[in-house]
Design a protein around this motif. Structure first.
Motif, short mmCIF file in Angstrom:
data_model
loop_
_atom_site.label_atom_id
_atom_site.label_comp_id
_atom_site.label_asym_id
_atom_site.label_seq_id
_atom_site.Cartn_x
_atom_site.Cartn_y
_atom_site.Cartn_z
N LEU A 144 -0.95 -12.55 -3.82
CA LEU A 144 0.29 -12.01 -4.37
C LEU A 144 0.01 -11.15 -5.60
CD1 LEU A 144 3.28 -12.28 -3.68
CD2 LEU A 144 3.43 -14.15 -5.27
N VAL A 151 0.42 -7.41 -2.78
CA VAL A 151 1.73 -8.04 -2.72
C VAL A 151 2.12 -8.40 -1.29
CG1 VAL A 151 4.18 -7.73 -3.21
CG2 VAL A 151 2.48 -6.91 -4.83
N LEU A 173 2.67 -12.20 0.16
CA LEU A 173 3.98 -12.67 0.64
C LEU A 173 3.88 -13.17 2.08
CD1 LEU A 173 6.38 -9.95 -0.81
CD2 LEU A 173 6.17 -12.33 -1.52
N GLY A 194 4.68 -16.90 3.27
CA GLY A 194 5.68 -17.07 4.33
C GLY A 194 5.15 -17.86 5.51
#
Length: 138
Positions: free
Chosen positions: A51, A55, A59, A63
């Motif tokens: 992250l 990014v 993510l 997730g």
């Protein structure tokens, strides 16, 4: 100049590959399917590194880990001997969900919501059993 761009490209490729592999689903595939629990800080830290630097992969890693449940620590007692589960199978081969819930609660001490929409049920066939060298015994 050409060597420098190759080195930069190689470093970028290796770092992206390691970030995509820094996922609890890949490190602990046996943890998949958990619904909740205590979050494993090592897996959360690896996902956080992604992250910070990248990014989108970070993510995606978070997730996937939350969706599969691989980010959670396993409980101390979360397995049931297969022999005891045979009691929940009726003479017609159908599973008695109430009996199954009682067996699981007795063995693990946890009451599972068997009507939870996140519960995944697989139905198989005799051909699938034969592919694994098993024979049906209901």
């Amino acid at each position: 100049m050409r060597t420098r761009s190759r080195v930069i490209g190689g470093v970028l490729a290796v770092s992206l590959f390691t970030q995509l592999a820094a996922c609890g689903t890949l490190f602990y595939p046996d943890r998949r399917g958990q619904i909740d629990g205590k979050i494993d800080p090592a897996i959360a830290a690896l996902n956080a590194v992604g992250l910070l630097f990248y990014v989108i992969p970070g993510l995606i890693a978070f997730g996937i880990d939350f969706a599969t449940g691989a980010i959670y620590f396993p409980d101390e007692n979360y397995s049931v001997a297969p022999e005891t589960l045979h009691e929940a199978i009726g003479a017609d081969g159908q599973i008695d969900m109430l009996h199954l819930k009682a067996i699981i609660e007795d063995q693990t001490g946890r009451s599972l919501p068997l009507n939870d929409p996140r519960l995944i049920q697989h139905s198989g066939s005799v051909e699938q059993l034969a592919a694994f060298g098993l024979r049906p015994a209901a």
